[in-house]
Design an enzyme around this catalytic site. Sequence first.
Site, PDB file in Angstrom:
ATOM      1  N   GLU A   1       5.259  11.169   0.916  1.00  0.00           N
ATOM      2  CA  GLU A   1       5.657  11.026  -0.483  1.00  0.00           C
ATOM      3  C   GLU A   1       5.569   9.558  -0.894  1.00  0.00           C
ATOM      4  O   GLU A   1       5.889   8.661  -0.109  1.00  0.00           O
ATOM      5  CB  GLU A   1       7.099  11.512  -0.631  1.00  0.00           C
ATOM      6  CG  GLU A   1       7.762  11.254  -1.975  1.00  0.00           C
ATOM      7  CD  GLU A   1       9.257  11.506  -1.943  1.00  0.00           C
ATOM      8  OE1 GLU A   1       9.795  11.886  -2.987  1.00  0.00           O
ATOM      9  OE2 GLU A   1       9.881  11.331  -0.866  1.00  0.00           O
TER      10      GLU A   1
ATOM     11  N   ASN B   1       6.612  12.736  -9.743  1.00  0.00           N
ATOM     12  CA  ASN B   1       6.469  12.487  -8.318  1.00  0.00           C
ATOM     13  C   ASN B   1       5.476  13.542  -7.818  1.00  0.00           C
ATOM     14  O   ASN B   1       5.790  14.728  -7.765  1.00  0.00           O
ATOM     15  CB  ASN B   1       7.827  12.629  -7.625  1.00  0.00           C
ATOM     16  CG  ASN B   1       7.811  12.153  -6.191  1.00  0.00           C
ATOM     17  OD1 ASN B   1       6.766  12.103  -5.548  1.00  0.00           O
ATOM     18  ND2 ASN B   1       8.982  11.832  -5.669  1.00  0.00           N
TER      19      ASN B   1
ATOM     20  N   LYS C   1       6.669  17.366  -8.075  1.00  0.00           N
ATOM     21  CA  LYS C   1       7.946  17.669  -7.431  1.00  0.00           C
ATOM     22  C   LYS C   1       8.904  18.386  -8.373  1.00  0.00           C
ATOM     23  O   LYS C   1       9.165  17.925  -9.490  1.00  0.00           O
ATOM     24  CB  LYS C   1       8.567  16.372  -6.924  1.00  0.00           C
ATOM     25  CG  LYS C   1       9.829  16.534  -6.081  1.00  0.00           C
ATOM     26  CD  LYS C   1      10.225  15.179  -5.515  1.00  0.00           C
ATOM     27  CE  LYS C   1      11.441  15.241  -4.627  1.00  0.00           C
ATOM     28  NZ  LYS C   1      11.763  13.899  -4.073  1.00  0.00           N
TER      29      LYS C   1
ATOM     30  N   GLU D   1      15.635   9.252  -8.880  1.00  0.00           N
ATOM     31  CA  GLU D   1      14.481  10.083  -9.221  1.00  0.00           C
ATOM     32  C   GLU D   1      14.682  10.813 -10.548  1.00  0.00           C
ATOM     33  O   GLU D   1      13.727  11.033 -11.292  1.00  0.00           O
ATOM     34  CB  GLU D   1      14.181  11.078  -8.100  1.00  0.00           C
ATOM     35  CG  GLU D   1      13.594  10.418  -6.872  1.00  0.00           C
ATOM     36  CD  GLU D   1      13.019  11.410  -5.901  1.00  0.00           C
ATOM     37  OE1 GLU D   1      12.107  12.178  -6.277  1.00  0.00           O
ATOM     38  OE2 GLU D   1      13.502  11.433  -4.739  1.00  0.00           O
TER      39      GLU D   1
ATOM     40  N   CYS E   1       9.542  16.174  -0.296  1.00  0.00           N
ATOM     41  CA  CYS E   1      10.864  15.684   0.085  1.00  0.00           C
ATOM     42  C   CYS E   1      11.987  16.689  -0.150  1.00  0.00           C
ATOM     43  O   CYS E   1      12.105  17.662   0.587  1.00  0.00           O
ATOM     44  CB  CYS E   1      11.141  14.363  -0.615  1.00  0.00           C
ATOM     45  SG  CYS E   1      12.453  13.389   0.177  1.00  0.00           S
TER      46      CYS E   1
ATOM     47  N   ASN F   1      10.521  10.792   1.927  1.00  0.00           N
ATOM     48  CA  ASN F   1      11.154   9.500   2.191  1.00  0.00           C
ATOM     49  C   ASN F   1      12.646   9.776   2.267  1.00  0.00           C
ATOM     50  O   ASN F   1      13.289   9.966   1.221  1.00  0.00           O
ATOM     51  CB  ASN F   1      10.919   8.505   1.043  1.00  0.00           C
ATOM     52  CG  ASN F   1       9.500   7.978   0.957  1.00  0.00           C
ATOM     53  OD1 ASN F   1       9.232   6.843   1.291  1.00  0.00           O
ATOM     54  ND2 ASN F   1       8.587   8.796   0.475  1.00  0.00           N
TER      55      ASN F   1
END
Length: 319
Positions: free
Chosen positions: A47, A110, A127, A146, A171, A196
């Site tokens: 990621e 993302n 994501k 995020e 993730c 991550n």
Amino acid sequence: MARFVNIAAGQLGPVARNETRTEVVGRLMTLMRQASCNGCDLIVYPELALTTFFPRWYMDDQAEIDAFFEREMPGPETQPLFDLARELGIGFCIGYAELTIESDVVRRHNTSILVDKSGAIISKYRKVHLPGHAEHEPWRRFQHLEKRYFQPGSGFGVVDAFGGIVGMAICNDRRWPETYRVMGLQGVEMVLIGYNTPVHNPPAPEHDDLSLFHNRLVMQAGAYQNGTWVVGVAKAGLEEGIDHIGGSCIVAPSGQIVAACTTKGDEIALARCDLDLCNSYKRTIFNFDIHRQPHAYELIVERRGRYTMADGLPVPSSR
């Protein structure tokens, strides 16, 4: 005829804030060459592989934030990775921050893409499960913003690629059973996940010693319960003072880990993945067409949680 895919989990060590895209791409290319020398068909990267994990820092200057985003893929700095893939005849999956303008609206995601052996993008995923928070929380040693910097994606698709059915997640998605199940209902045979993950969880420090265990637990369960391979690949190590778990691994449809990285630096883990092994689970204990009972699962789509309906309204008191 058996269907085998030779996979490399291309773990990446820390990326410094001042490390250029060109420098990071050079590291990715080194891993790609190693994977190619080992006969791999596909290498999976983490990621946000092209930058440091910038959501850990609170920023209110949009220009500073947008410097971490890619406006085109491939772009001038990432084109060499695509060129090398085409030269070597190897595919790759990579995560990055994506900025697009759609109908005059700027959107930031993302994102992960899947690239075939010709260097062509064949699938894109944005994501869905964005963790963390949207506003500055100064009590934290580091943030997880995020929800401030990205918008959630719309769903989980799959694509016919590399001789099988491939899907992607990113993730936090790996922690949610719905991620695997939605792709499982589409017959997925390999799920590619970049992540991550810091060792320390500021809101729940009691989880810190379990970080690596939880990482493997969710991917192994998702693999077994959906009869699919899962490739989980980290950006690992001490990045900008924040330690990340690493633990990149390749999980078989049995739930067993068949290959794993052993360091927190740039490294590849290799596995020869028999996609037909998925059938041993998809046609027996997890034969969805025979055994699933969708009428019993209505709450999954009706509600967001115990107290909130899917549309955001409170759950009626009678329910």
